[in-house]
Design a protein around this motif. Structure first.
Motif, PDB file in Angstrom:
ATOM      1  N   ASP A   7       0.864  -1.178   0.000  1.00 35.55           N
ATOM      2  CA  ASP A   7       0.000   0.000   0.000  1.00 35.55           C
ATOM      3  C   ASP A   7       0.904   1.234   0.000  1.00 35.55           C
ATOM      4  OD1 ASP A   7      -1.801   1.998   0.353  1.00 35.55           O
ATOM      5  OD2 ASP A   7      -2.477   1.361   2.345  1.00 35.55           O
ATOM      6  N   THR A  61       0.399   4.189   2.531  1.00 36.18           N
ATOM      7  CA  THR A  61       0.773   4.161   3.944  1.00 36.18           C
ATOM      8  C   THR A  61       2.244   3.794   4.124  1.00 36.18           C
ATOM      9  OG1 THR A  61      -0.077   1.895   4.083  1.00 36.18           O
ATOM     10  CG2 THR A  61      -1.547   3.640   4.809  1.00 36.18           C
ATOM     11  N   ILE A  70       6.008   4.788   4.435  1.00 34.45           N
ATOM     12  CA  ILE A  70       6.731   5.994   4.841  1.00 34.45           C
ATOM     13  C   ILE A  70       8.188   5.940   4.392  1.00 34.45           C
ATOM     14  CG2 ILE A  70       5.205   6.588   6.759  1.00 34.45           C
ATOM     15  CD1 ILE A  70       7.197   5.146   8.633  1.00 34.45           C
ATOM     16  N   CYS A  74      10.632   3.954   5.104  1.00 30.61           N
ATOM     17  CA  CYS A  74      11.595   3.833   6.217  1.00 30.61           C
ATOM     18  C   CYS A  74      12.740   2.896   5.871  1.00 30.61           C
ATOM     19  CB  CYS A  74      10.896   3.359   7.480  1.00 30.61           C
ATOM     20  SG  CYS A  74      10.418   1.612   7.457  1.00 30.61           S
ATOM     21  N   PRO A  97       7.030  -1.624   9.603  1.00 28.77           N
ATOM     22  CA  PRO A  97       6.457  -1.156  10.862  1.00 28.77           C
ATOM     23  C   PRO A  97       5.049  -0.563  10.735  1.00 28.77           C
ATOM     24  CG  PRO A  97       8.023   0.453  10.069  1.00 28.77           C
ATOM     25  CD  PRO A  97       8.032  -0.693   9.090  1.00 28.77           C
ATOM     26  N   THR A  98       4.669  -0.103   9.566  1.00 28.58           N
ATOM     27  CA  THR A  98       3.382   0.595   9.490  1.00 28.58           C
ATOM     28  C   THR A  98       2.258  -0.318   9.028  1.00 28.58           C
ATOM     29  OG1 THR A  98       3.653   1.248   7.198  1.00 28.58           O
ATOM     30  CG2 THR A  98       4.486   2.773   8.879  1.00 28.58           C
ATOM     31  N   GLY A  99       2.589  -1.513   8.575  1.00 25.98           N
ATOM     32  CA  GLY A  99       1.556  -2.394   8.055  1.00 25.98           C
ATOM     33  C   GLY A  99       1.160  -2.053   6.635  1.00 25.98           C
TER      34      GLY A  99
END
Lengths: 291, 830
Positions: free
Chosen positions: A30, A33, A35, A37, A175-177
């Motif tokens: 996705d 969402t 980022i 990282c 980490p954000t899914g």
């Protein structure tokens, strides 16, 4: 645990035992969402014992300009103006694991590139001859030649993890899914739900990127600007190059048919596996358990 | 955290990481959580995906957070107060605030004394000579009859806090905000609309921030403005609300809790000051009293201060602490001035501690652990010369950091010739975080135990072993040779199984504390609430007579008779709101959301029944651990039990630079303050006056510059790590595309950035993510660069300039945090 092979490069068909069925798996990305990282970049290298690669700062957050034999998972960063706003797009780039893999089609070394029954496309270094043909077959510019090993290298979709029931390393590290892993069907459902949400949130053009030119991929990507895959460095309508198709569908089978042993093999296979018949000489649809 | 303590009563994140998933609106400002807290950021995403929450990112740069936000608003670095007061004004003007909450739970209705005033940039009580305020001018009005606080519940009295606030913010119109902040008015109004959509019982929003607010000469007041906004919107104490401060390091919250700075003792007790020569004097000054005795009175929890202090002294001096010697209070050092680290290095540089009443020689030695002064302090040229004056320096680190090699700093940093430096440097190899047990206390106040993953390499030792061995050696010297006040060291209790390398489980047990004798139940003296030697369970059991020992009252509950609660890992979630009460231990009292009394209305019903914090069931409060006496019916006590008034403070007299925030320019101001040109910068800000403390002006340094961190690196350490170096290989300078084009600066080319302190070179990153802003009628250019590099990178070769070579030594007057986020530079092609 061994995996059934759906297709194998420069071979007439795969080696499915037919004793069990495998569902096609897929990564879900996705981009809305993500980022950027880069945890997935590191997880990929650590799990696969790659790199590090020498890089230098050239004016971007992006680790490398493109994928690399020691770097199979790259977040691509793009700054785009749209409708008076600005988007900083981050998209995880790696092998897309096409349903119709151009790399496999282009590969002249028997068994060097295989497509497992679960959709994962993998390079078998034992068989790879390092000819780089797969590069030309790939519409996503993914396979890379490793000067160290003399072989081609790319994301394996962590076939070693997946085959024992684990998710790929990149998925685990996220980490954000924004990354998920599961059956292609489930991931498509997830993606469709997210796209609906995005449409309600002002992104009328949101879409799932699962290009049909290669019969879909085992990496599906949610794009807010679904009408502009190129914003994300994705080809708008990827296809296996016609030259590769020609080689795969006409030239090579002629040669294959000429090999008597292969015909005997085909017959033997037919005898062993009964109704999973060979629909023509091409391995394309051969020997597929109901995926 | 000074501002949160001054507003709500405790200086920490009000809610927690997981709770962010319960928000309807998230204002991410003064921080870039996607970049710096990527794991916690999952809860932002969760809120967006499951609740349809709106994420608003306000930042000078279009950041990683902005990349996934619903709305991005540009802002000029350092103009956050104007922005936030503009939102407050909007909320009041449009009535989009939670009036019932404000009347119940804030000091909005409280009347302020006649001495308070504000005129042309200054609050009343300013002394220009000392640059300090006399805060007694900002007191409450007492009711002449009842002697309680004078209150107007209608909030219409012109001297009530609400009306004073309304008047104070009326200057911050959207036009003024646009003029000061450079934010387009339409964008600002959109932000106002989204944020104030939570100013009611049904909706709730959170504000998240980090060092992007702290590191300004107005840092504390920026955070104050956010805290006030949240009180006004009724978002404090509620699931999905709060002011969520994200700490800059994995255990900074723990370090602060355990007296990480000079002015506090563990548990935010105050360091004794010179005049407080007896415990009695000290406790009188430190223990607050309340005028508030009627309904909604204050529990004034700090009235228990003597219990916390006596128990701390017992934990420190053990049997040597007796009632007769005031539990050893006399042995505690008393401070006679400001010993925050910026002052210590200033003393070192000047060769004297003489200032503000202090009269000591400068430090001749320095022990530094978990800190890299050469990297983290502003104005590196001053730092390198300060360290060069030391006789000895001990660095406990797992890498050879810049501080350990300060004498090798490149010439341009302006340090002396290494042959002229007398300092003897000892580098003690210390273990890294994965090479030792212990707790991390995260931003959400969870004390989480971690287990050692691998042994430290070579001769590396754990921090506690290094410190213990130094302590034992120093104690031996005092035993053998005596010296000035040897009792101070000799009387310290040190009862660990292995004195030379204390087990951190034992230390945590000691921090939690125990009963030293049987403690009778005050309700039934025949029963004991604890027997001698038992671990204490909660801070209600602490005593002021020396019968309990506790190393940090706030952490009480972390290690009880049930065991080490920091090791708990239950994912049971009875409220369904992500409170996970049996996952580790959350101070205070395992409470997950602080001030949760304010999550319920006057009758004790949840403002939003789908997101209850605690509710009154007729007998007691249920839900989260209540932040109020558990059986106290609604109406008895106010919701902010740590404040002497029992309410949250829209007006706070405790801070050193004003009871309300006010927009001031940075110390290196790019423009005159448009609101009051005579008072451009924070009048109470702290600067230094040595020859190295130089400050730039816009005629020479016409660009605004800011500094920040990157996801890929951890402070100044990870340039030693090749895997991370490949992700972010070197220092760069982010430059707005429009400006770079005008200057002929190409992406990837070399540029030079110069401030009044120094000059550094880096790779230009030309980007659309920074844009020229229209500020005060002129075009304003902002650039920025990350920290993370330095001249010490082991064998990796990934060296780069220290970002703080360029930053000024200007500080917030409450916390003495340097202004890293806004300073002036010029930019050239290199």
């Amino acid at each position: 645990m061994s995996l059934d092979i759906r297709r194998s490069s420069a071979s007439v068909w795969g080696s499915a035992s037919g004793m069990r069925t495998a569902q096609v798996v897929s990564k879900y990305i996705d981009t809305t969402t993500c980022i950027g990282c880069k945890a997935c970049e590191v997880a990929c290298q650590e799990w696969n014992d790659l790199g590090p690669v020498a890089t230098e700062q050239v004016g971007t957050y992006q680790t490398l300009p493109t994928l690399h034999a020691e770097f199979w998972n790259l977040i691509r960063f793009n700054e785009r103006d749209f409708d008076g706003g600005l988007a900083w797009l981050m998209r995880k780039d790696q092998c897309m694991h096409c349903d119709e893999p151009g790399c496999l089609a282009a590969c002249p070394a028997p068994g060097a590139i295989v497509q497992y029954a679960n959709g994962i496309v993998d390079v078998n270094p034992d068989q790879c001859i390092g000819c780089k043909y797969c590069e030309t077959g790939c519409p996503f510019d993914v396979p890379r030649f490793s000067a160290t090993t003399g072989k081609m290298a790319k994301c394996t979709l962590c076939v070693d993890r997946v085959s024992v029931g684990l998710e790929p390393a990149c998925i685990k590290a996220c980490p954000t899914g924004c990354l998920h892993f599961g059956t292609k069907q489930d991931m498509l459902e997830l993606a469709k739900g997210r796209v609906q949400q995005l449409k309600g949130n002002g992104f009328a053009q949101a879409a799932v990127y699962d290009p049909q030119g290669v019969h879909g991929t085992s990496v599906i990507t949610v794009l807010a600007h679904g009408d502009h895959p190129e914003y994300y460095d994705l080809p708008v309508d990827p296809h296996v190059p016609w030259g590769v198709k020609l080689w795969k569908t006409i030239v090579r089978p002629l040669g294959a048919i000429a090999i008597f042993g292969a015909v005997i093999g085909a017959f033997g296979h037919y005898m062993n596996h009964g109704r999973k018949g060979v629909k023509g000489a091409d391995a394309h649809d051969a020997n597929l358990p109901d995926a | 955290m000074a501002s949160l303590a001054a507003t709500f009563g405790r200086g920490a994140m009000t809610n927690g990481w997981v709770d962010i998933k319960n928000a309807d609106v998230i204002l991410a400002m003064g921080g870039n959580p996607a970049e710096n807290h990527p794991c916690g950021f999952k809860w932002f995403i969760e809120a967006k995906k499951t609740r349809g929450a709106k994420l608003v990112a306000v930042d000078p740069r279009f950041t990683r957070t902005a990349a996934v936000a619903d709305l991005y608003s540009p802002i000029r670095a350092g103009s956050d107060i104007a922005y936030l007061l503009g939102i407050i004004r909007y909320a009041i003007e449009t009535g989009r605030f939670h009036k019932e909450y404000v009347q119940l739970f804030t000091n909005g209705p409280y009347l302020i004394g006649e001495k308070y005033g504000f005129d042309d940039g200054l609050f009343t009580g300013f002394d220009d000579a000392t640059k300090t305020y006399d805060k007694t001018n900002w007191g409450y009005e007492a009711d002449p009859k009842t002697k309680a606080y004078a209150v107007d519940k209608t909030m219409e009295n012109p001297r009530c806090v609400f009306q004073l606030l309304k008047k104070h913010v009326e200057r911050y119109t959207p036009e003024t905000v646009a003029r000061i902040c450079g934010t387009p008015k339409e964008t600002f109004l959109k932000v106002c609309e989204i944020v104030t959509s939570t100013g009611n019982a049904q909706r709730c929003g959170t504000i998240t921030y980090a060092l992007g607010w702290t590191q300004h000469s107005t840092g504390v007041q920026i955070i104050r403005a956010a805290a006030m906004l949240q009180l006004l919107l009724g978002n404090v104490g509620r699931p999905g609300g709060g002011v969520n401060a994200f700490r800059g390091h994995s255990n900074i919250q723990g370090a602060t809790d355990m007296a990480g700075t000079f002015e506090i003792l563990p548990g935010y007790l105050k360091t004794p000051a010179g005049p407080q020569q007896t415990l009695k004097d000290y406790l009188e000054a430190a223990t607050p009293t309340t005028l508030n005795k009627q309904a909604w009175a204050s529990m004034n929890y700090w009235q228990n201060y003597p219990k916390f202090m006596a128990s701390l002294l017992k934990a420190t001096y053990g049997k040597n602490a007796t009632k007769d010697n005031e539990f050893g209070y006399a042995w505690l050092p008393k401070v006679d001035g400001n010993y925050s680290w910026m002052y210590i290095y200033d003393d070192m540089y000047r060769g004297s501690s003489k200032r503000l009443g202090a009269d000591e020689p400068a430090p001749e030695g320095l022990i530094t652990f978990g800190m890299n002064p050469m990297g983290i302090g502003p104005n590196v040229p001053k730092m390198v010369n300060a360290l060069s004056k030391l006789k000895w320096l001990v660095v406990g680190e797992n890498y050879e950091i810049e501080t350990a090699t300060f004498w090798k700093a490149p010439k341009e940093y302006g340090g002396p010739d290494p042959s002229k430096i007398p300092t003897e440097v000892f580098q003690l190899p210390a273990s890294g975080f994965a090479e030792k047990d212990g707790t991390f206390t995260n931003s959400a106040r969870w004390l989480q135990w971690k287990w050692k993953a691998v042994d430290p390499p070579g001769n590396a030792k754990t921090d506690q072993e290094i410190l213990a061995r130094i302590f034992l050696a120093v104690r031996d010297l005092y035993k053998k040779e005596g010296g000035a006040l040897p009792e101070q060291v000799l009387n310290v209790t040190w009862s660990y199984s292995n004195p030379a390398a204390p087990d951190l489980g034992e230390v945590l047990k000691e921090i939690n504390g125990k009963a030293l004798v049987d403690i009778p139940d005050p309700k039934d003296k025949t029963k004991m609430i604890r027997t001698a030697g038992q671990q204490l369970e909660n801070f209600g059991q602490l005593q002021d007579d020396g019968s309990t020992a506790c190393g940090n009252w706030l952490h009480l509950g972390v290690y009880t008779e049930a065991g080490n609660n920091a090791q708990r890992r239950s994912t049971a979630d009875p409220t369904g709101l992500g409170m996970y009460p049996n996952w580790t231990f959350s101070w205070p009292a395992n409470r997950r959301i602080m001030y949760n009394r304010a999550s319920a209305d006057a009758e004790g019903k949840a403002w939003d029944p789908t997101r209850p914090g605690i509710v009154w069931n007729g007998e007691k409060w249920v839900g989260d651990v209540p932040d109020i006496k558990p059986d106290s019916p609604p109406g008895e006590y106010g919701a902010f039990i740590m404040n002497a008034e029992g309410v949250g403070r829209l007006f706070a007299a405790a801070l050193n630079d004003g009871p309300f925030p006010e927009h001031y320019e940075a110390v290196e101001a790019i423009i005159q303050n448009p609101l009051h040109p005579k008072v451009t910068s924070n009048p109470a800000t702290k600067k230094f006056s040595s020859d190295k403390d130089v400050y730039g002006k816009p005629d020479q340094f016409p660009l605004v510059c800011t500094t920040y961190r990157l996801t890929e690196h951890y402070h100044y350490w990870t340039k030693h790590t090749e895997v991370l170096n490949q992700l972010q290989p070197g220092f760069f300078v982010e430059i707005p595309e429009a400006y770079a084009q005008k200057q002929g600066i190409a992406n990837g080319s070399k540029v030079r950035v110069t401030s009044a302190r120094g000059s550094i070179e880096g790779v230009a990153m030309v980007t659309k993510r920074l844009r020229p802003l229209q500020v005060d009628g002129k075009e304003l250019i902002q650039i920025g660069f990350p920290i993370h590099w330095g001249y010490s990178a082991g064998d990796t070769g990934h060296t780069g300039p220290l970002a703080n070579f360029l930053t000024p030594s200007a500080m917030d007057p409450n916390t003495w945090t340097p202004e890293f986020k806004t300073f002036l530079v010029k930019l050239e092609k290199a």
